[in-house]
Design an enzyme around this catalytic site. Structure first.
Site, short mmCIF file in Angstrom:
data_model
loop_
_atom_site.label_atom_id
_atom_site.label_comp_id
_atom_site.label_asym_id
_atom_site.label_seq_id
_atom_site.Cartn_x
_atom_site.Cartn_y
_atom_site.Cartn_z
N GLY A 1 40.72 37.50 42.68
CA GLY A 1 39.72 38.45 42.20
C GLY A 1 38.29 38.12 42.59
N LYS B 1 29.40 37.72 53.45
CA LYS B 1 30.77 37.26 53.68
C LYS B 1 30.77 36.48 54.99
CE LYS B 1 35.28 37.37 52.75
NZ LYS B 1 35.89 36.94 51.47
N ASP C 1 35.79 43.01 52.62
CA ASP C 1 35.38 42.70 51.26
C ASP C 1 33.97 43.19 50.93
OD1 ASP C 1 37.81 41.50 50.83
OD2 ASP C 1 37.09 39.46 51.15
N GLU D 1 30.21 35.12 49.30
CA GLU D 1 31.63 35.12 48.90
C GLU D 1 32.48 34.42 49.95
OE1 GLU D 1 35.50 37.96 48.33
OE2 GLU D 1 33.54 38.94 48.36
N ALA E 1 36.12 32.53 51.50
CA ALA E 1 37.49 32.96 51.83
C ALA E 1 38.44 31.95 51.22
CB ALA E 1 37.67 33.03 53.34
N GLY E 2 39.36 32.42 50.37
CA GLY E 2 40.29 31.49 49.74
C GLY E 2 39.56 30.52 48.82
N GLY F 1 39.40 36.21 37.21
CA GLY F 1 39.18 37.39 38.03
C GLY F 1 40.09 38.56 37.77
N PRO G 1 39.41 42.48 33.63
CA PRO G 1 40.79 42.96 33.51
C PRO G 1 41.39 43.30 34.86
CG PRO G 1 39.27 44.71 32.93
CD PRO G 1 38.43 43.48 33.14
N GLY H 1 43.04 45.55 37.56
CA GLY H 1 42.80 46.97 37.81
C GLY H 1 41.37 47.39 37.62
#
Length: 225
Positions: free
Chosen positions: A14, A34, A47, A106, A108-109, A167, A197, A199
Site C-alpha cells: 500500500g 518515483k 505509481d 516513493e 520500490a519494494g 497500508g 482501509p 480498497g
C-alpha cells in the site's frame, strides 16, 4: 528540506496509496518522486499517475521506467537500460524541494532493494538527503519481523524512522492484525501514524476523507489509536 521518503516492508503493502493519502492532505505545493517504476510499459500509468489520480494536482516525477516487475537494478540490467543511482535521486529531490512545500519520495519494494549494480538503495537516498523515512507495513502475520528489520536498518544508518502506517487494513481483521496495531510501535520504536482501509483507492471522490480518517494528525489526518 521538506522531504519524506516512503518505503515498505515489502511489495504490495500500500505504499502508493499511503503516498497519495499524505499528498492529498498536505498543504501547499506537493511533489511526488518515483525513482524507478518497474513492471509498467511505456505509455501505461505508473505509481505517480495513481497518486495524482487520488490526491489531485501534484508534481509527479518518474526518473526511470523498466517493463519487467523486478527489483530496479535487475530490471534495468535486463532491459539494457541505465540504472538509477541514489545520488541522482537525491539531486532530483533537492531540485523539487526548491519549488515545493513537500516532496514525497516513493521507493520500490522494501528499503534495501537495489537500484543499481553497486548496491545503491533507498536507504542511501535517505542518508544523502538527511530525510526521515515512513514505513508502510502489511497488516497481518509476518509484518512485525519485516517492520523491525526495516527500523533496525534505518537506525544503523542514522536515519530517522518517522513512523509506521498500515497500508491496507482488511475489512475483517484477524487476531494477528489486531495485535499488530499494538506491537508495531514496540518492535520499530516508531509511532503508528495511521491505518488505511483496503480498497481506499476505489473512489477518488471519497479518497481525501478516507485519508483524513486513516492518517494521524502528524500526517494531516484525524486518526488516533
Amino acid at each position: 528540506m521538506s522531504v519524506l521518503v516512503i518505503t515498505g516492508t515489502g511489495t504490495e503493502v500500500g505504499k502508493t496509496v499511503v503516498t497519495a493519502a499524505i499528498a492529498a492532505l498536505a498543504p501547499g505545493r506537493v511533489a511526488v518522486l518515483k525513482p524507478a517504476q518497474t513492471g509498467v510499459e511505456a505509455g501505461e500509468d505508473g505509481d505517480v499517475a495513481e497518486v495524482a489520480r487520488l490526491a489531485g494536482p501534484v508534481k509527479a516525477v518518474e526518473l526511470a521506467r523498466y517493463p519487467e516487475p523486478l527489483a530496479p537494478a535487475t530490471a534495468a540490467r535486463r532491459a539494457g537500460a541505465a540504472a538509477v543511482r541514489p545520488a541522482q535521486v537525491a539531486e532530483a529531490a533537492r531540485e523539487l524541494d526548491r519549488e515545493h512545500d513537500l516532496v514525497l519520495v516513493e521507493g520500490a519494494g522494501g528499503l534495501l532493494v537495489h537500484y543499481d549494480d553497486d548496491g545503491g538503495t533507498l536507504a542511501d537516498v535517505a542518508v544523502a538527503l538527511s530525510a526521515p523515512v515512513l514505513v508502510v507495513a502489511h497488516a497481518g502475520l509476518g509484518t512485525l519481523n519485516a517492520a523491525a528489520l526495516t527500523a533496525e536498518a534505518l537506525r544503523a544508518r542514522g536515519v530517522e524512522c518517522a513512523g509506521v502506517v498500515v497500508g491496507s487494513w482488511p475489512s475483517a481483521p484477524d487476531l494477528a492484525c489486531r495485535c499488530n496495531l499494538d506491537d508495531l510501535p514496540e518492535v520499530t520504536g516508531a509511532p503508528l501514524l495511521g491505518v488505511l482501509p483496503e480498497g481506499a483507492a476505489a473512489d477518488p471522490a471519497a479518497f481525501r476523507e478516507i485519508a483524513r480518517a486513516g492518517l494521524a494528525p502528524a500526517l494531516g489526518g484525524q486518526w488516533r489509536r
